[in-house]
Scaffold this active site. Structure first.
Site: not given
Ligand code: PGA
Length: 242
Positions: A71, A137, A139, A144
């Protein structure tokens, strides 16, 4: 839960990184010029360091690997430090001298970029290996909650929660671009192998929903229950509800 999900729980950061690196290498070793996507974030940092430290000399692996971005933010210029592509270059791709990189052009028109990368993925895909982080959340990449499982590469307006999480990296929400572009769940679901990296107590509930709750677009990562060859690597804190 799907029978083809394997869960590996690590006791500490060092074990987490070692287990993730060993699993990733084992998958790469049996594939020829694998197309691989990799996440940004805090969770994979130790894993990336372990790859550089323990497997940096494996030129057979890194010369053959084809990286595709998972992404990206939209609307940033090529020299912007916030680009996921720059972060991954600094953190992993440059140290391992991985040359083959299929990236989103953040500065390009997002709709045209979506069409361009879809067509490249169609030619060069499907993914062989998807390494993913899990959002608070549910995702994965910038898919999302509410994103249909049938989505392929698409642009997305980031949720306030994702902007808040990303703000930790860039020193405030106003520094987080509001729009992103991402591989879709359908693209990710076609991967030959998937590794989901999950750390920390704050992810325990969403990890449980991902693996044991209903398969629903409300928890995008729950698509993992529907595909084969999934490995979850979690630390003890993230695994408390499993
Ligand atoms: P993080 O991010 O490894 O910084 O917790 C994970 C994500 O939001 O995909």
């Amino acid at each position: 839960m799907s029978q083809s999900i394997e869960i590996l729980v690590a006791d500490d950061d060092a074990e987490f990184s070692r287990v993730a690196a060993q699993r990733f290498i084992k998958i790469l070793e049996v594939r020829d010029h694998p197309l691989v996507t990799l996440p940004t974030g805090y969770t994979p940092l130790g894993f990336y360091q372990a790859l550089i430290t323990d497997y940096g000399q494996r030129r057979d692996l890194w010369d053959g690997l084809r990286f595709i971005a998972l992404d990206e933010y939209c609307g940033l210029s090529a020299d912007d430090e916030r680009l996921f592509a720059s972060w991954l270059a600094r953190t992993l791709l440059d140290p391992l001298a991985i040359k083959s990189r299929l990236l989103f052009d953040s500065a390009a028109d997002p709709q045209q970029e979506m069409v361009r990368v879809r067509s490249l993925l169609h030619e060069q895909g499907p993914l062989d290996v998807a390494v993913l982080g899990l959002g608070g959340n549910g995702h994965v990449a910038f898919n999302e909650p509410g994103t249909p499982f049938t989505a392929t590469i698409h642009t997305v307006t980031l949720t306030t929660g994702t902007i808040a999480a990303n703000a930790l990296y860039w020193g405030g929400s106003e520094r987080v671009p509001p729009q992103g572009i991402t591989l879709g769940i359908q693209d990710l679901a076609q991967a030959g192998s998937t590794i989901l990296l999950v750390k920390g107590a704050a992810k325990a509930e969403v990890l449980q929903q991902t693996l044991q709750g209903p398969v629903t677009a409300a928890i995008p990562a729950s698509y993992l229950q529907t595909i084969k060859n999934v490995t979850i690597i979690a630390d003890r804190d993230a695994a408390t509800r499993l």
